[in-house]
Design a protein around this motif. Sequence first.
Motif, PDB file in Angstrom:
ATOM      1  N   GLY A  18     -15.971   4.204   6.590  1.00  0.00           N
ATOM      2  CA  GLY A  18     -16.017   5.499   5.917  1.00  0.00           C
ATOM      3  C   GLY A  18     -15.963   5.386   4.406  1.00  0.00           C
ATOM      4  N   HIS A  19     -15.426   4.286   3.899  1.00  0.00           N
ATOM      5  CA  HIS A  19     -15.272   4.152   2.442  1.00  0.00           C
ATOM      6  C   HIS A  19     -16.634   4.180   1.711  1.00  0.00           C
ATOM      7  N   PHE A  20     -17.711   3.797   2.411  1.00  0.00           N
ATOM      8  CA  PHE A  20     -19.050   3.924   1.790  1.00  0.00           C
ATOM      9  C   PHE A  20     -19.310   5.381   1.408  1.00  0.00           C
ATOM     10  N   GLY A  45      -6.442   1.566  -5.907  1.00  0.00           N
ATOM     11  CA  GLY A  45      -5.263   0.905  -5.359  1.00  0.00           C
ATOM     12  C   GLY A  45      -5.627  -0.470  -4.813  1.00  0.00           C
ATOM     13  N   ILE A  46      -4.820  -0.940  -3.874  1.00  0.00           N
ATOM     14  CA  ILE A  46      -5.133  -2.228  -3.234  1.00  0.00           C
ATOM     15  C   ILE A  46      -5.852  -1.918  -1.915  1.00  0.00           C
ATOM     16  N   GLY A  47      -6.143  -2.897  -1.135  1.00  0.00           N
ATOM     17  CA  GLY A  47      -6.812  -2.663   0.143  1.00  0.00           C
ATOM     18  C   GLY A  47      -8.316  -2.584  -0.021  1.00  0.00           C
ATOM     19  N   CYS A  48      -8.999  -2.371   1.112  1.00  0.00           N
ATOM     20  CA  CYS A  48     -10.460  -2.228   1.080  1.00  0.00           C
ATOM     21  C   CYS A  48     -10.824  -1.041   0.188  1.00  0.00           C
ATOM     22  N   SER A  49     -10.104   0.065   0.375  1.00  0.00           N
ATOM     23  CA  SER A  49     -10.342   1.263  -0.427  1.00  0.00           C
ATOM     24  C   SER A  49     -10.207   0.969  -1.920  1.00  0.00           C
ATOM     25  N   GLY A  50      -9.296   0.080  -2.257  1.00  0.00           N
ATOM     26  CA  GLY A  50      -9.047  -0.231  -3.663  1.00  0.00           C
ATOM     27  C   GLY A  50     -10.151  -1.026  -4.333  1.00  0.00           C
ATOM     28  N   LEU A  64      -1.590  -1.951  -9.309  1.00  0.00           N
ATOM     29  CA  LEU A  64      -0.674  -2.578  -8.363  1.00  0.00           C
ATOM     30  C   LEU A  64      -0.555  -1.714  -7.112  1.00  0.00           C
ATOM     31  N   HIS A  65      -0.102  -2.317  -6.039  1.00  0.00           N
ATOM     32  CA  HIS A  65       0.077  -1.641  -4.757  1.00  0.00           C
ATOM     33  C   HIS A  65       0.927  -0.373  -4.939  1.00  0.00           C
ATOM     34  N   GLY A  66       0.344   0.769  -4.638  1.00  0.00           N
ATOM     35  CA  GLY A  66       1.074   2.038  -4.691  1.00  0.00           C
ATOM     36  C   GLY A  66       1.124   2.689  -6.051  1.00  0.00           C
ATOM     37  N   GLY A  88      -7.674   5.485  -3.582  1.00  0.00           N
ATOM     38  CA  GLY A  88      -6.870   4.460  -2.906  1.00  0.00           C
ATOM     39  C   GLY A  88      -6.787   4.709  -1.416  1.00  0.00           C
ATOM     40  N   GLY A  89      -6.011   3.875  -0.753  1.00  0.00           N
ATOM     41  CA  GLY A  89      -5.880   3.965   0.696  1.00  0.00           C
ATOM     42  C   GLY A  89      -4.651   4.744   1.119  1.00  0.00           C
ATOM     43  N   ASP A  90      -4.571   4.986   2.430  1.00  0.00           N
ATOM     44  CA  ASP A  90      -3.400   5.676   2.986  1.00  0.00           C
ATOM     45  C   ASP A  90      -2.181   4.761   2.965  1.00  0.00           C
ATOM     46  N   GLY A  91      -2.385   3.479   3.183  1.00  0.00           N
ATOM     47  CA  GLY A  91      -1.250   2.549   3.090  1.00  0.00           C
ATOM     48  C   GLY A  91      -0.722   2.524   1.671  1.00  0.00           C
ATOM     49  N   ASP A  92      -1.624   2.491   0.741  1.00  0.00           N
ATOM     50  CA  ASP A  92      -1.277   2.430  -0.682  1.00  0.00           C
ATOM     51  C   ASP A  92      -0.592   3.713  -1.146  1.00  0.00           C
ATOM     52  N   GLY A  93      -1.182   4.853  -0.820  1.00  0.00           N
ATOM     53  CA  GLY A  93      -0.724   6.115  -1.389  1.00  0.00           C
ATOM     54  C   GLY A  93       0.345   6.835  -0.576  1.00  0.00           C
ATOM     55  N   ASN A 117      -8.139   7.898   4.057  1.00  0.00           N
ATOM     56  CA  ASN A 117      -7.201   7.811   5.178  1.00  0.00           C
ATOM     57  C   ASN A 117      -7.930   7.248   6.394  1.00  0.00           C
ATOM     58  N   ASN A 118      -7.602   5.990   6.724  1.00  0.00           N
ATOM     59  CA  ASN A 118      -8.163   5.390   7.939  1.00  0.00           C
ATOM     60  C   ASN A 118      -7.072   5.070   8.954  1.00  0.00           C
ATOM     61  N   GLY A 119      -5.853   5.544   8.676  1.00  0.00           N
ATOM     62  CA  GLY A 119      -4.759   5.356   9.634  1.00  0.00           C
ATOM     63  C   GLY A 119      -4.372   3.911   9.849  1.00  0.00           C
ATOM     64  N   THR A 120      -4.663   3.064   8.867  1.00  0.00           N
ATOM     65  CA  THR A 120      -4.355   1.648   9.047  1.00  0.00           C
ATOM     66  C   THR A 120      -4.338   0.934   7.699  1.00  0.00           C
ATOM     67  N   TYR A 121      -3.725  -0.221   7.686  1.00  0.00           N
ATOM     68  CA  TYR A 121      -3.851  -1.140   6.558  1.00  0.00           C
ATOM     69  C   TYR A 121      -5.062  -2.014   6.871  1.00  0.00           C
ATOM     70  N   GLY A 122      -6.226  -1.591   6.389  1.00  0.00           N
ATOM     71  CA  GLY A 122      -7.467  -2.254   6.788  1.00  0.00           C
ATOM     72  C   GLY A 122      -7.584  -3.684   6.286  1.00  0.00           C
ATOM     73  N   LEU A 123      -7.401  -3.854   4.989  1.00  0.00           N
ATOM     74  CA  LEU A 123      -7.672  -5.180   4.408  1.00  0.00           C
ATOM     75  C   LEU A 123      -6.770  -6.259   5.003  1.00  0.00           C
ATOM     76  N   THR A 124      -5.528  -5.899   5.316  1.00  0.00           N
ATOM     77  CA  THR A 124      -4.594  -6.899   5.846  1.00  0.00           C
ATOM     78  C   THR A 124      -4.627  -6.962   7.370  1.00  0.00           C
ATOM     79  N   LYS A 125      -5.682  -6.439   7.955  1.00  0.00           N
ATOM     80  CA  LYS A 125      -6.047  -6.623   9.355  1.00  0.00           C
ATOM     81  C   LYS A 125      -5.319  -5.742  10.354  1.00  0.00           C
TER      82      LYS A 125
HETATM   83  C1  LIG Z   1       2.943  -5.677  -3.640  1.00  0.00           C
HETATM   84  C2  LIG Z   1       1.927  -5.928  -2.557  1.00  0.00           C
HETATM   85  N1  LIG Z   1       2.343  -6.038  -1.272  1.00  0.00           N
HETATM   86  C3  LIG Z   1       1.442  -6.241  -0.295  1.00  0.00           C
HETATM   87  C4  LIG Z   1       0.117  -6.371  -0.576  1.00  0.00           C
HETATM   88  C5  LIG Z   1      -0.851  -6.694   0.520  1.00  0.00           C
HETATM   89  N2  LIG Z   1      -1.815  -5.667   0.838  1.00  0.00           N
HETATM   90  C6  LIG Z   1      -3.106  -5.812   0.455  1.00  0.00           C
HETATM   91  S1  LIG Z   1      -4.067  -4.598   1.077  1.00  0.00           S
HETATM   92  C7  LIG Z   1      -2.755  -3.870   1.864  1.00  0.00           C
HETATM   93  C8  LIG Z   1      -2.926  -2.643   2.742  1.00  0.00           C
HETATM   94  C9  LIG Z   1      -3.931  -1.681   2.265  1.00  0.00           C
HETATM   95  O1  LIG Z   1      -3.993  -0.559   3.100  1.00  0.00           O
HETATM   96  P1  LIG Z   1      -4.655   0.769   2.573  1.00  0.00           P
HETATM   97  O2  LIG Z   1      -4.062   1.139   1.281  1.00  0.00           O
HETATM   98  O3  LIG Z   1      -4.555   1.776   3.668  1.00  0.00           O
HETATM   99  O4  LIG Z   1      -6.177   0.358   2.306  1.00  0.00           O
HETATM  100  P2  LIG Z   1      -7.366   0.055   3.338  1.00  0.00           P
HETATM  101  O5  LIG Z   1      -7.547  -1.439   3.330  1.00  0.00           O
HETATM  102  O6  LIG Z   1      -6.983   0.557   4.681  1.00  0.00           O
HETATM  103  O7  LIG Z   1      -8.535   0.765   2.754  1.00  0.00           O
HETATM  104  C10 LIG Z   1      -1.587  -4.589   1.630  1.00  0.00           C
HETATM  105  C11 LIG Z   1      -0.272  -4.235   2.201  1.00  0.00           C
HETATM  106  C12 LIG Z   1      -0.290  -6.246  -1.939  1.00  0.00           C
HETATM  107  N3  LIG Z   1      -1.581  -6.336  -2.291  1.00  0.00           N
HETATM  108  N4  LIG Z   1       0.642  -6.036  -2.903  1.00  0.00           N
END
Ligand SMILES: Cc1ncc(C[n+]2csc(CCOP(=O)(O)OP(=O)(O)O)c2C)c(N)n1
Length: 283
Positions: A18-20, A45-50, A64-66, A88-93, A117-125
Amino acid sequence: MTTKTFDPARPIFCAGCGHFGVQAAIEGAVDALEIPRHDLMVVAGIGCSGTVQNNMVTYGYHALHGRVLPTATGTAYANPELTVIGAGGDGDGYAIGAGHLVHAFRRNPPLVYMVMNNGTYGLTKGQDSPTALVNSAPAFDAVDLGLSIPGSTFVARGFARFPDQLLDLTIQAIKHARARRGFAFLEVLSPCVTYNDTYSTWDSGLHDVDQDPDHDPTDRVEAIRLSMNLKSEGLQPVGLIYQRPVGPDHDPAPQVSGPAQLDATPAGNAGGLADLMESYRIY
Ligand SMILES: Cc1ncc(C[n+]2csc(CCOP(=O)(O)OP(=O)(O)O)c2C)c(N)n1
Ligand SMILES: [Mg+2]
C-alpha cells in the motif's frame, strides 16, 4: 548532468504494498497544488514506510524511530515557506512515537502527518504493531484519539486501494497545513502484502463518510459517535472525518507562536547556538 543524476532510489516496497499508493498521493497532491519540489520537505520515520522520501525528488529527512513529529514540527516553525509532510508507519507513530502524536493534536503545528497503517512492523519482518488485529487487546485507533483531543483540527483516513479519494484527502490536508490552520492528520490504511495482508478485511470493513450525505465533517461530537457506532459493527470510517470549522462562531484553533519567532537565518542560528553552548559551561 542527466536525468539519471536526479533519479530517486528504487522503492524497497514489495509488489502490491500500500505504501506505493501513499507515495503516489503525496507526489500527485504536490504536483496538483504546483508546489515546487524545493519548497517541499518530507520527514519520514523508520520502517518500509520511512523510506518513502528516498523515492521522491524533494528535500527529505529520515528521522529517528518515533521522532517524525518533533522533527517535522521544528522544520515547519523554522521555515514557514516550506510545505512539511511527515510520513511514517504505525509502528513508528503509534508505539514509540505515540506521545508526540497526542501533543501534535493538542498543539496543532502547521504540517501534514500521513501514517501508513499496515498493522505490523513490516521492515523488521512482521511483529505486531499497536494496530495489529490480534485478540489480546483492541487495536489502537488514532482517528478516535484525534477526535477526542481538544485542539485537533483535521482528522482523516484513506485507503491505499482508493487512490482518487486518497489523492483528494492529501490535497485537502496540504491545503489545511499551508493555510496554517494547523495539524492535518491523515491515516492511510496501507496493507503489508508480505506479513499482514489486510486488503480483503478493509475491502468489506469500511464506511466512506465522503459518500455519506448525513455526515457533517464540522461536527466533532457526531464524528466520535459515528466512529464508535461503526466500531460496534466491525467497521471503520474513511474520508474527511473531521475538519475544525473557521469563523466567528468557532474557537480559534491553537497556534503555537513562540518557535516561529526564532531567527532562522544562518547568522541568527549561529548566535543562538553560541548562547546555548555558553549556558552549559560549568567552568
Ligand atoms: C531505536 C530503534 N529501534 C528499533 C528499530 C528497528 N526498526 C526498524 S523498522 C521498525 C518497525 C517499523 O514499523 P512501521 O513503523 O510500522 O513501518 P513499516 O515497516 O510497517 O512500514 C523497527 C522497530 C530502529 N530502527 N530504531
Ligand atoms: Mg507498519
